[in-house]
Motif scaffolding. Structure first.
Motif, PDB file in Angstrom:
ATOM      1  N   GLN A 259     -18.031   2.634   4.678  1.00 23.42           N
ATOM      2  CA  GLN A 259     -18.121   1.701   3.551  1.00 23.42           C
ATOM      3  C   GLN A 259     -17.124   2.080   2.458  1.00 23.42           C
ATOM      4  N   ASP A 260     -17.020   3.367   2.125  1.00 22.59           N
ATOM      5  CA  ASP A 260     -16.043   3.804   1.122  1.00 22.59           C
ATOM      6  C   ASP A 260     -14.623   3.607   1.619  1.00 22.59           C
ATOM      7  N   GLU A 261     -14.390   3.860   2.915  1.00 25.43           N
ATOM      8  CA  GLU A 261     -13.047   3.678   3.461  1.00 25.43           C
ATOM      9  C   GLU A 261     -12.623   2.212   3.388  1.00 25.43           C
ATOM     10  N   LEU A 262     -13.548   1.296   3.676  1.00 24.96           N
ATOM     11  CA  LEU A 262     -13.227  -0.136   3.562  1.00 24.96           C
ATOM     12  C   LEU A 262     -13.028  -0.546   2.108  1.00 24.96           C
ATOM     13  N   GLU A 285     -14.220  -7.562   7.533  1.00 27.77           N
ATOM     14  CA  GLU A 285     -15.478  -7.880   8.207  1.00 27.77           C
ATOM     15  C   GLU A 285     -16.040  -6.597   8.830  1.00 27.77           C
ATOM     16  N   ALA A 286     -17.301  -6.289   8.530  1.00 26.45           N
ATOM     17  CA  ALA A 286     -17.903  -5.050   9.044  1.00 26.45           C
ATOM     18  C   ALA A 286     -19.361  -5.291   9.403  1.00 26.45           C
ATOM     19  N   GLU A 287     -19.787  -4.784  10.530  1.00 27.95           N
ATOM     20  CA  GLU A 287     -21.192  -4.845  10.907  1.00 27.95           C
ATOM     21  C   GLU A 287     -21.996  -3.913   9.996  1.00 27.95           C
ATOM     22  N   PRO A 288     -23.171  -4.320   9.578  1.00 28.58           N
ATOM     23  CA  PRO A 288     -23.957  -3.503   8.622  1.00 28.58           C
ATOM     24  C   PRO A 288     -24.259  -2.091   9.142  1.00 28.58           C
ATOM     25  N   GLU A 289     -24.550  -1.965  10.462  1.00 24.49           N
ATOM     26  CA  GLU A 289     -24.908  -0.642  10.991  1.00 24.49           C
ATOM     27  C   GLU A 289     -23.726   0.318  11.022  1.00 24.49           C
ATOM     28  N   VAL A 290     -22.521  -0.167  10.827  1.00 27.38           N
ATOM     29  CA  VAL A 290     -21.336   0.684  10.853  1.00 27.38           C
ATOM     30  C   VAL A 290     -21.054   1.296   9.485  1.00 27.38           C
ATOM     31  N   LEU A 291     -21.478   0.626   8.416  1.00 24.82           N
ATOM     32  CA  LEU A 291     -21.099   1.042   7.056  1.00 24.82           C
ATOM     33  C   LEU A 291     -21.548   2.465   6.732  1.00 24.82           C
ATOM     34  N   GLY A 292     -22.662   2.907   7.294  1.00 21.60           N
ATOM     35  CA  GLY A 292     -23.157   4.249   6.996  1.00 21.60           C
ATOM     36  C   GLY A 292     -22.549   5.340   7.858  1.00 21.60           C
ATOM     37  N   CYS A 293     -21.748   4.979   8.846  1.00 25.27           N
ATOM     38  CA  CYS A 293     -21.113   5.988   9.697  1.00 25.27           C
ATOM     39  C   CYS A 293     -20.038   6.738   8.921  1.00 25.27           C
ATOM     40  N   ALA A 316       8.633 -15.685   6.497  1.00 26.32           N
ATOM     41  CA  ALA A 316       8.863 -16.856   5.654  1.00 26.32           C
ATOM     42  C   ALA A 316       7.531 -17.517   5.310  1.00 26.32           C
ATOM     43  N   ASP A 317       6.575 -17.467   6.230  1.00 24.45           N
ATOM     44  CA  ASP A 317       5.277 -18.086   6.005  1.00 24.45           C
ATOM     45  C   ASP A 317       4.318 -17.086   5.372  1.00 24.45           C
ATOM     46  N   GLU A 318       3.146 -17.606   5.006  1.00 25.30           N
ATOM     47  CA  GLU A 318       2.132 -16.745   4.395  1.00 25.30           C
ATOM     48  C   GLU A 318       1.518 -15.840   5.470  1.00 25.30           C
ATOM     49  N   GLY A 319       1.331 -14.585   5.101  1.00 26.07           N
ATOM     50  CA  GLY A 319       0.741 -13.626   6.040  1.00 26.07           C
ATOM     51  C   GLY A 319      -0.770 -13.544   5.897  1.00 26.07           C
ATOM     52  N   PHE A 320      -1.375 -12.935   6.930  1.00 27.55           N
ATOM     53  CA  PHE A 320      -2.819 -12.755   6.887  1.00 27.55           C
ATOM     54  C   PHE A 320      -3.159 -11.426   7.568  1.00 27.55           C
ATOM     55  N   ILE A 321      -3.997 -10.669   6.893  1.00 22.11           N
ATOM     56  CA  ILE A 321      -4.443  -9.376   7.431  1.00 22.11           C
ATOM     57  C   ILE A 321      -5.956  -9.404   7.519  1.00 22.11           C
ATOM     58  N   ARG A 322      -6.448  -9.099   8.721  1.00 24.89           N
ATOM     59  CA  ARG A 322      -7.893  -9.055   8.924  1.00 24.89           C
ATOM     60  C   ARG A 322      -8.283  -7.652   9.382  1.00 24.89           C
ATOM     61  N   ILE A 323      -9.310  -7.104   8.730  1.00 25.73           N
ATOM     62  CA  ILE A 323      -9.803  -5.759   9.040  1.00 25.73           C
ATOM     63  C   ILE A 323     -11.237  -5.889   9.515  1.00 25.73           C
ATOM     64  N   THR A 324     -11.527  -5.298  10.686  1.00 28.30           N
ATOM     65  CA  THR A 324     -12.876  -5.374  11.248  1.00 28.30           C
ATOM     66  C   THR A 324     -13.399  -3.961  11.539  1.00 28.30           C
ATOM     67  N   ALA A 325     -14.724  -3.832  11.474  1.00 29.28           N
ATOM     68  CA  ALA A 325     -15.389  -2.572  11.820  1.00 29.28           C
ATOM     69  C   ALA A 325     -16.648  -2.914  12.602  1.00 29.28           C
ATOM     70  N   GLU A 326     -16.737  -2.402  13.825  1.00 24.11           N
ATOM     71  CA  GLU A 326     -17.885  -2.720  14.669  1.00 24.11           C
ATOM     72  C   GLU A 326     -18.234  -1.534  15.555  1.00 24.11           C
ATOM     73  N   ARG A 333     -15.169   1.044  16.368  1.00 24.44           N
ATOM     74  CA  ARG A 333     -13.840   0.465  16.522  1.00 24.44           C
ATOM     75  C   ARG A 333     -13.429  -0.190  15.214  1.00 24.44           C
ATOM     76  N   LEU A 334     -12.360   0.318  14.636  1.00 27.15           N
ATOM     77  CA  LEU A 334     -11.761  -0.269  13.436  1.00 27.15           C
ATOM     78  C   LEU A 334     -10.467  -0.944  13.855  1.00 27.15           C
ATOM     79  N   GLN A 335     -10.246  -2.184  13.385  1.00 20.37           N
ATOM     80  CA  GLN A 335      -9.033  -2.908  13.763  1.00 20.37           C
ATOM     81  C   GLN A 335      -8.341  -3.471  12.524  1.00 20.37           C
ATOM     82  N   VAL A 336      -7.024  -3.368  12.533  1.00 21.62           N
ATOM     83  CA  VAL A 336      -6.174  -3.990  11.508  1.00 21.62           C
ATOM     84  C   VAL A 336      -5.302  -4.995  12.246  1.00 21.62           C
ATOM     85  N   ILE A 337      -5.540  -6.300  11.969  1.00 17.99           N
ATOM     86  CA  ILE A 337      -4.860  -7.373  12.693  1.00 17.99           C
ATOM     87  C   ILE A 337      -4.010  -8.155  11.706  1.00 17.99           C
TER      88      ILE A 337
END
Length: 410
Positions: A259-262, A285-293, A316-326, A333-337
């Motif tokens: 949770q602090d890392e996110l 986006e993070a699953e609740p059970e992962v936040l305490g790990c 040239a176009d707008e970028g998008f970054i999605r971060i997930t934790a599950e 698994r942490l992902q930076v997309i």
């Protein structure tokens, strides 16, 4: 002799014939052999075990030949059978004792003795071979055990110990081998610890270099915003910056909650979004059970920074970054997309191997995080990178799912 006159006389001695017969029969010269006695002057037979046969002419002894010998032996075949005649003379009474042995019995006895000696030799040889094999095994077994242990050491197996018995040369050699292997294990463990400590120090130095540069760029952006009179944006950026460094410090800890890392990477993205004038959007986006790990801190920020600088900045176009934790099994698994420019295939293969060219700065942050995770959690964890040109990049971080609050803090 009487008055100087000599007279011839005869001394008669009466012997018990049975006594002589008993004495002579005690002499064993085979089953058919025997002993007889003659006088040495005329060859008269004094005793013969077959005396009656001699008298009636059914038995013949070649006494003439025997009279020629005082002592000795010779072969005689006058009776039809080959016999060995052995002669001895009794000087005091003038008798010749003659032993008769039949050659066929001597040859048979010789064969039997030869066979007995052959079997005896065979038994002795087999016994010696068995004793030699036993002694050889007793001597060579410890040596073979030592050889097998040395072969394992050659293969890199150092967790071995030889059971030593005795104080001979092999025993002393085995004890020295045990000492050597134990010393090698100790030195290898010391080298591993020293290398890990050295590598952690290098990674911490690299991590520490990120903050001054980021702070410098952020403060420049604050100055520009303040000069433009954008006080609300200045407050937002300064607040995000404060939270960013508060989590970065974490009271000296290197293990924090996910949770602090996110939250840390969220503040980083807020600052970068303002610096790049909303060139990109982001979602966490993070699953609740992962936040305490628990996790090593500052492992997402270098990945996000790499996505911005090398994936989205030149778009040239707008970028998008999605971060997930599950949660995936016993791993997190942490992902930076991102939907950025992507990474060429030839460069993608070298990002985590340390073979990237010195000018490819994007690989430094990725390898930094990858090696920190592997040092902290083991070879089963780390980074995986997938990328397609003009489509984007996905960086996956695998760490163990450690939920306890008492997790080790480095």
């Amino acid at each position: 002799e009487r008055g100087g006159e000599k007279r011839n006389a005869v001394l008669l001695v009466d012997f018990n014939f049975k006594t002589i017969d008993d004495l002579c029969r005690r002499v064993s010269l085979g089953k058919k052999g025997y002993v007889y006695i003659i006088d040495e002057s005329a060859g008269n037979i004094v005793y013969h075990p077959q005396q009656q046969l001699i008298y009636i002419g059914l038995k013949y002894e070649n006494v003439e030949q025997a009279l020629k010998y005082t002592y000795g032996n010779y072969l005689d075949s006058s009776s039809g059978d080959m016999r060995l005649i052995t002669i001895a003379t009794v000087n005091n009474i003038g008798w010749k004792i003659i032993g008769v042995s039949y050659m066929d019995e001597i040859v048979t006895a010789k064969k039997e003795i030869g066979g007995f000696i052959a079997w005896l030799l065979l038994f002795v040889v087999v016994f010696v071979l068995l004793i030699s094999a036993f002694m050889s095994a007793k001597i060579s077994q410890p040596i073979r055990r030592l050889e097998r242990s040395m072969s394992k050491v050659e293969q890199g197996v150092f967790d071995i110990h030889i059971q030593v018995q005795g104080d001979d040369e092999v025993g002393r050699l085995s004890r020295r081998f045990n000492y050597m292997v134990a010393r090698i294990r100790e030195l290898m463990g010391q080298i591993i610890r020293e290398q890990e400590a050295k590598r952690r120090g290098e990674l911490e130095v690299l991590q520490a270099q990120i903050h001054p540069h980021f702070l410098y760029n952020t403060l420049n952006s604050v100055v520009r915003l303040a000069g433009g009179g954008k006080s609300e944006e200045v407050i937002t950026m300064i607040t995000a910056l404060s939270k960013f460094f508060r989590i970065s410090l974490s009271k000296g800890r290197t293990v924090i909650s996910i949770q602090d890392e996110l939250e840390h990477v969220r503040n980083y993205l807020i600052i970068q979004k303002m610096r790049y004038k909303n060139k990109f959007e982001f979602a966490i986006e993070a699953e609740p059970e992962v936040l305490g790990c628990r996790t090593l801190k500052l492992i997402l920020q270098p990945i996000v920074e790499n996505a911005i600088y090398h994936g989205i900045e030149m778009m040239a176009d707008e970028g998008f970054i999605r971060i997930t934790a599950e949660l995936v099994g016993e791993k997190v698994r942490l992902q930076v997309i991102d939907n950025g420019l992507g990474i060429p295939a030839d460069k993608l293969e070298r990002l985590l191997t340390g073979e990237a060219a010195s000018g490819e700065g994007s690989s430094v942050g990725l390898r930094n995080v990858h090696e920190r995770i592997r040092l902290g959690y083991g070879e089963a964890y780390g980074l995986e990178i997938e990328s397609q040109l003009e489509e984007g990049t996905t960086v996956t971080l695998w760490i163990p799912a450690v939920r306890t609050e008492g997790a080790e803090e480095r």
